[in-house]
Scaffold this active site. Structure first.
Site, PDB file in Angstrom:
ATOM      1  CG  HIS A  86      -1.922   1.179   1.144  1.00  0.00           C
ATOM      2  ND1 HIS A  86      -3.224   1.037   0.693  1.00  0.00           N
ATOM      3  CD2 HIS A  86      -1.779   2.496   1.448  1.00  0.00           C
ATOM      4  CE1 HIS A  86      -3.833   2.207   0.729  1.00  0.00           C
ATOM      5  NE2 HIS A  86      -2.981   3.124   1.189  1.00  0.00           N
ATOM      6  CB  CYS A  87       3.216   2.876  -1.442  1.00  0.00           C
ATOM      7  SG  CYS A  87       3.576   1.724  -2.757  1.00  0.00           S
ATOM      8  CE1 TYR A 102      -4.006  14.165  -1.184  1.00  0.00           C
ATOM      9  CE2 TYR A 102      -6.166  13.348  -0.519  1.00  0.00           C
ATOM     10  CZ  TYR A 102      -4.916  13.122  -1.074  1.00  0.00           C
ATOM     11  OH  TYR A 102      -4.572  11.869  -1.519  1.00  0.00           O
ATOM     12  CB  THR A 136      -8.813  10.452  -2.988  1.00  0.00           C
ATOM     13  OG1 THR A 136      -8.078  11.161  -1.982  1.00  0.00           O
ATOM     14  CG2 THR A 136      -9.280   9.123  -2.436  1.00  0.00           C
ATOM     15  NE  ARG A 190      -7.872   3.409  -1.485  1.00  0.00           N
ATOM     16  CZ  ARG A 190      -7.218   4.418  -0.939  1.00  0.00           C
ATOM     17  NH1 ARG A 190      -6.866   5.469  -1.670  1.00  0.00           N
ATOM     18  NH2 ARG A 190      -6.880   4.395   0.332  1.00  0.00           N
ATOM     19  NE  ARG A 213     -10.052  11.803   6.844  1.00  0.00           N
ATOM     20  CZ  ARG A 213      -8.956  11.311   6.278  1.00  0.00           C
ATOM     21  NH1 ARG A 213      -8.284  12.038   5.414  1.00  0.00           N
ATOM     22  NH2 ARG A 213      -8.516  10.117   6.605  1.00  0.00           N
ATOM     23  CG  HIS A 215      -5.212   2.246   6.050  1.00  0.00           C
ATOM     24  ND1 HIS A 215      -4.120   1.670   5.450  1.00  0.00           N
ATOM     25  CD2 HIS A 215      -5.494   3.361   5.312  1.00  0.00           C
ATOM     26  CE1 HIS A 215      -3.753   2.409   4.388  1.00  0.00           C
ATOM     27  NE2 HIS A 215      -4.572   3.426   4.284  1.00  0.00           N
ATOM     28  CG  ASP A 256      -0.748   5.403   3.816  1.00  0.00           C
ATOM     29  OD1 ASP A 256      -1.261   5.315   2.683  1.00  0.00           O
ATOM     30  OD2 ASP A 256      -1.094   6.291   4.638  1.00  0.00           O
TER      31      ASP A 256
HETATM   32  O1  LIG Z   1      -6.531   8.679   5.337  1.00  0.00           O
HETATM   33  C1  LIG Z   1      -6.191   9.296   4.319  1.00  0.00           C
HETATM   34  O2  LIG Z   1      -6.202  10.534   4.224  1.00  0.00           O
HETATM   35  C2  LIG Z   1      -5.800   8.536   3.124  1.00  0.00           C
HETATM   36  C3  LIG Z   1      -5.969   9.119   1.866  1.00  0.00           C
HETATM   37  C4  LIG Z   1      -5.722   8.380   0.766  1.00  0.00           C
HETATM   38  C5  LIG Z   1      -5.974   8.904  -0.573  1.00  0.00           C
HETATM   39  O3  LIG Z   1      -6.187  10.099  -0.684  1.00  0.00           O
HETATM   40  O4  LIG Z   1      -6.003   8.084  -1.514  1.00  0.00           O
HETATM   41  O5  LIG Z   1      -5.257   7.110   0.846  1.00  0.00           O
HETATM   42  C6  LIG Z   1      -5.023   6.506   2.057  1.00  0.00           C
HETATM   43  O6  LIG Z   1      -4.608   5.342   2.045  1.00  0.00           O
HETATM   44  C7  LIG Z   1      -5.305   7.243   3.221  1.00  0.00           C
END
Ligand SMILES: O=C(O)c1cc(C(=O)O)oc(=O)c1
Length: 309
Positions: free
Chosen positions: A32-33, A50, A78, A125, A131, A182, A258
């Site tokens: 997971h990265c 973001y 995201t 995914r 958020r 997670h 991550d």
């Molecule tokens: O908790 C988070 O903010 C987060 C965000 C993203 C993403 O924006 O994809 O991915 C993750 O694994 C964790």
């Protein structure tokens, strides 16, 4: 050329991580990265919640080699929405050392799905963290799940523990292997034997297609200590939760750094010390090999795995 301004308060990834004391088993996978941009090459999505710093494939591959991982699974972040080009480019130029998890919309064509497969994508995914994303109707997600099932892909789900009851029926109707990001984000200040985490364990116990990433202690920890300044016992409050999942479901767990750790607010961990967290949650060599090699290989490189998926 777009010039992106980071979200105020954004924490950049840790540069110069320590060399882990824990020696990863040969063939270990960072499952997971992410990559972020670079924004001037792969612009961030207009609908993003973001704007991160850049985190390029070269930087990810350098971290992989520094920490001692053999491979990466790059999960679509995201901030790139459903434009998978940065992740795909990283997979395609990794020399076979990276596979990917994409975000797709219902409008994607079969040819586009095939192209993602050829690039190394093996999953999609679905994100339920409010958020991070806007709501996508469940019928759209189910339709996507049915289509990617035919490619032998799986579904990765990201949600918060409090939302599991309401999402239960949908999750348990998914036709593929389902990988939880997670650990479903438990509130580790609540008891491990309390109803919230027990529901998560029940979810895994009753559904053999459900896997979990036991990642992100830096995100889940309330009391630390932080993986900084040589700390060898970081995030102690997360250990019992992750260890419970690893010990009860040793063949359905994955681990990832991550990196580059989107949206951390408090501190940015030293990724070398994050690797040193692993033996606390997977205390035997056998558990470590399953978590870091056998399980991710079975899911992402089944053609090279000695075990059936
Ligand atoms: O908790 C988070 O903010 C987060 C965000 C993203 C993403 O924006 O994809 O991915 C993750 O694994 C964790």
């Amino acid at each position: 050329m777009p010039n992106f301004e980071k979200t105020p308060g954004w924490l950049d990834w840790y540069s110069g991580p320590s060399t882990p004391r824990f020696k990863l088993p040969a063939g270990a996978v960072d499952a997971h990265c992410h990559v972020f941009g670079p924004g001037n090459e792969f612009p961030f999505a207009p609908e993003r919640k973001y704007t991160p710093c850049d985190a390029s494939k070269q930087q990810l591959f350098a971290l992989r080699d520094h920490l001692g991982f053999a491979r990466n699974v790059i999960v679509q972040a995201t901030c790139h929405g459903a434009d998978n080009s940065a992740m795909v480019d990283a997979c395609q130029t990794s020399g076979g050392k990276a596979r990917g998890v994409a975000t797709v919309k219902r409008s994607i064509s079969d040819e586009e799905l095939q192209a993602l497969h050829a690039a190394g994508v093996r999953g999609v995914r679905f994100n339920f963290v409010k958020r991070l994303v806007d709501f996508t109707p469940k019928d759209e997600l189910l339709e996507i799940a049915g289509r990617i099932q035919k490619l032998g892909w799986h579904v990765v789900i990201y949600f918060e523990a409090v939302d599991l009851p309401e999402l239960w029926d949908f999750f348990t109707s998914l036709p593929t292997t389902v990988v939880v990001d997670h650990m479903g984000r438990p509130d580790v200040s609540k008891p491990i034997d309390g109803p919230e985490f027990q529901l998560f364990l029940k979810f895994m116990r009753e559904h053999e297609n459900v896997w979990s990433k036991v990642s992100c202690p830096e995100r889940l920890s309330v009391t630390g200590p932080k993986a900084l300044d040589g700390e060898q016992n970081a995030y102690r409050d997360v250990v019992p939760f992750a260890r419970r999942v690893v010990e009860e479901f040793p063949d359905r767990v994955l681990w990832g750094t991550d990196w580059p750790h989107p949206n951390l607010k408090d501190h940015m961990p030293d990724d070398g010390l994050l690797v040193d967290f692993i033996p606390h949650i997977a205390p035997t060599e056998e558990l470590q090999r399953k978590l870091l090699v056998d399980n991710p290989m079975r899911l992402y490189w089944p053609e090279e795995s000695s075990q059936e998926a």
